[in-house]
Design an enzyme around this catalytic site. Structure first.
Site, short mmCIF file in Angstrom:
data_model
loop_
_atom_site.label_atom_id
_atom_site.label_comp_id
_atom_site.label_asym_id
_atom_site.label_seq_id
_atom_site.Cartn_x
_atom_site.Cartn_y
_atom_site.Cartn_z
N LYS A 265 -0.91 -4.36 3.27
CA LYS A 265 -0.85 -3.02 3.88
C LYS A 265 -2.02 -2.83 4.83
O LYS A 265 -3.09 -3.46 4.69
CB LYS A 265 -0.86 -1.91 2.83
CG LYS A 265 -2.08 -1.88 1.88
CD LYS A 265 -3.31 -1.15 2.40
CE LYS A 265 -4.48 -1.21 1.44
NZ LYS A 265 -5.77 -0.86 2.02
N PRO B 44 -5.76 -11.90 3.35
CA PRO B 44 -7.20 -12.14 3.16
C PRO B 44 -7.69 -11.54 1.84
O PRO B 44 -7.28 -10.44 1.47
CB PRO B 44 -7.86 -11.44 4.35
CG PRO B 44 -6.78 -11.18 5.34
CD PRO B 44 -5.48 -11.18 4.60
N ALA C 70 -10.21 -9.73 -0.71
CA ALA C 70 -11.23 -8.67 -0.56
C ALA C 70 -11.34 -8.25 0.90
O ALA C 70 -12.42 -8.01 1.41
CB ALA C 70 -12.58 -9.11 -1.13
N GLY C 71 -10.19 -8.17 1.56
CA GLY C 71 -10.17 -7.91 3.01
C GLY C 71 -9.75 -6.51 3.39
O GLY C 71 -9.62 -6.21 4.57
N GLY C 72 -9.48 -5.63 2.41
CA GLY C 72 -9.04 -4.28 2.74
C GLY C 72 -7.55 -4.21 3.04
O GLY C 72 -7.06 -3.26 3.64
N GLY D 201 -4.53 -7.23 -1.15
CA GLY D 201 -3.89 -8.50 -1.53
C GLY D 201 -3.73 -8.65 -3.04
O GLY D 201 -2.69 -9.12 -3.51
N ASP E 206 -3.30 1.00 -5.49
CA ASP E 206 -2.58 0.44 -4.33
C ASP E 206 -1.34 -0.35 -4.74
O ASP E 206 -0.59 -0.81 -3.87
CB ASP E 206 -3.50 -0.50 -3.53
CG ASP E 206 -4.53 0.25 -2.69
OD1 ASP E 206 -4.46 1.49 -2.61
OD2 ASP E 206 -5.40 -0.43 -2.10
P1 ATP Z 1 -7.99 -3.05 -1.56
O1 ATP Z 1 -7.61 -3.00 -0.11
O2 ATP Z 1 -6.85 -2.71 -2.49
O3 ATP Z 1 -9.24 -2.36 -1.91
P2 ATP Z 1 -8.82 -5.71 -1.04
O4 ATP Z 1 -7.70 -6.18 -0.18
O5 ATP Z 1 -10.08 -5.31 -0.34
O6 ATP Z 1 -8.29 -4.56 -1.94
P3 ATP Z 1 -8.29 -7.83 -2.88
O7 ATP Z 1 -7.87 -9.00 -2.05
O8 ATP Z 1 -7.25 -7.11 -3.64
O9 ATP Z 1 -9.18 -6.82 -2.04
O10 ATP Z 1 -9.42 -8.43 -3.86
C1 ATP Z 1 -10.41 -7.63 -4.47
C2 ATP Z 1 -10.91 -8.41 -5.68
O11 ATP Z 1 -9.87 -8.44 -6.65
C3 ATP Z 1 -11.20 -9.87 -5.38
O12 ATP Z 1 -12.53 -10.06 -5.00
C4 ATP Z 1 -10.86 -10.57 -6.68
O13 ATP Z 1 -12.00 -10.74 -7.47
C5 ATP Z 1 -9.93 -9.62 -7.41
N1 ATP Z 1 -8.52 -10.11 -7.60
C6 ATP Z 1 -7.80 -9.97 -8.70
N2 ATP Z 1 -6.57 -10.48 -8.55
C7 ATP Z 1 -6.49 -10.94 -7.31
C8 ATP Z 1 -5.46 -11.58 -6.57
N3 ATP Z 1 -4.25 -11.83 -7.10
N4 ATP Z 1 -5.72 -11.90 -5.30
C9 ATP Z 1 -6.94 -11.62 -4.76
N5 ATP Z 1 -7.94 -11.04 -5.42
C10 ATP Z 1 -7.74 -10.70 -6.69
#
Ligand code: ATP
Length: 309
Positions: free
Chosen positions: A9, A95, A97-99, A102, A137
């Site tokens: 998203k 990505p 932890a990319g926002g 994922g 999310d």
């Molecule tokens: P959001 O936008 O929902 O805040 P994000 O895209 O910034 O999330 P994610 O890729 O969801 O971040 O990852 C955040 C943390 O979640 C990662 O650093 C990891 O430790 C943990 N995590 C748990 N399950 C997963 C997964 N299936 N894929 C990626 N990270 C995961």
């Protein structure tokens, strides 16, 4: 074997209210699902086990903290399955932890994949409730399309949208912690003298101009209405993001913004050709690790007949 494709998203609007007594923030969060996505394949196994491949695979936890594993266990517990057996393979393109949510996407995909593998036929509304237990999310990754999220983001209302919008995502090296970005947003609000509490910050609401741009399928109007209250905090923690945003604007993006809590940057393009051109320009700009052209909105998590080769 069941394979589920699930979208990432981008938040086309992320309005952040004051910090609540429970530590969360009220959000006016317009989620938009894009074709850049993960695939989760469930095969029969003993216990809940995981594997992952893709460029960011090393950053994905393969223990019980993984949202896909938590989703499998939650679904099993909901149905009273004492000894769930599944191996979940994550083909990771979103990505980490990319926002771009994922982990939440993989949680939603695992719910759907395990439901099909175990023949549970769980009603969609129940899957949405289980998704909300996993994280704010996760329900949107099941729903897809475009939706307004209120509360912590988990109370979803699908929004009307016309046509296809073209996006480019510039992927940064390393991630940003979402809680750290919210804390920085509060800190910047305090530092500016405006305050960060519920009393200090007006309750955020969806921007009518943004909703109209989505409904009309108008990328120029959408570009003018995009907004992310977390952007200043993400740039404050990662000042180099300002260069990435600038590089995309210079290369012809209609608009540039940080995706969610960052550090991925999102660029809205006029059409598919300009998105391809923009992605190529960003890849050689030296301001990001890579860049992907994609489009949306797309549906939420879906069972597909075969995994991608
Ligand atoms: P959001 O936008 O929902 O805040 P994000 O895209 O910034 O999330 P994610 O890729 O969801 O971040 O990852 C955040 C943390 O979640 C990662 O650093 C990891 O430790 C943990 N995590 C748990 N399950 C997963 C997964 N299936 N894929 C990626 N990270 C995961």
């Amino acid at each position: 074997m069941v394979t589920v494709r699930v979208p990432a998203k981008v938040n086309v609007q992320l309005g952040v209210g004051g910090v609540r007594p429970d530590g969360y923030h009220d959000l006016a969060n317009v989620f938009f699902a894009v074709a850049l996505g993960d695939q989760v394949t469930a095969t029969p196994g003993a216990g809940v086990t995981l594997s992952c491949d893709g460029p960011d695979a090393a950053a994905v936890p393969l223990d019980e903290d993984n949202l896909a594993a938590r989703a499998a266990r939650l679904l099993a517990a909901h149905h009273g399955l004492a000894d769930p057996g599944v191996h979940l393979h994550i083909d990771k393109a979103i990505p980490v932890a990319g926002g771009m949510a994922g982990g939440s996407a993989d949680g939603a995909a695992a719910l759907l994949a395990c439901d099909a593998l175990w023949g549970l036929d769980t009603p969609f509304d129940t899957l949405l409730e289980l998704a909300a237990e996993l994280g704010s999310d996760v329900p949107f990754a099941l729903l897809g399309g475009v939706a307004l999220g209120r509360g912590r983001g988990e109370l979803l209302e699908p929004l009307p949208v016309s046509g296809t919008f073209h996006w480019v995502f510039a992927v940064a090296d390393g991630g940003l912690s979402t809680p750290a970005v919210f804390r920085e947003c509060d800190r910047l609000r305090e530092e500016s003298g405006r305050g960060s509490s519920l009393a200090d910050v007006p309750t955020p609401d969806a921007d009518p101009a943004l909703l109209a741009a989505l409904a009309e399928g108008d990328p120029v109007a959408l570009a003018a209405a995009l907004g992310n209250d977390l952007q200043a905090a993400a740039v404050s923690l990662r000042p180099a993001l300002a260069d990435t945003l600038h590089a995309g604007t210079e290369a012809g993006a209609l608009a540039a913004l940080v995706s969610g809590s960052g550090p991925t940057c999102a660029f809205l393009a006029k059409d598919a050709d300009s998105a391809a051109h923009l992605a190529a320009a960003l890849r050689t700009s030296g301001t990001c690790r890579t860049a992907h052209a994609t489009h949306g909105p797309v549906p939420g998590a879906q069972v597909v007949s075969a995994p991608r080769p």
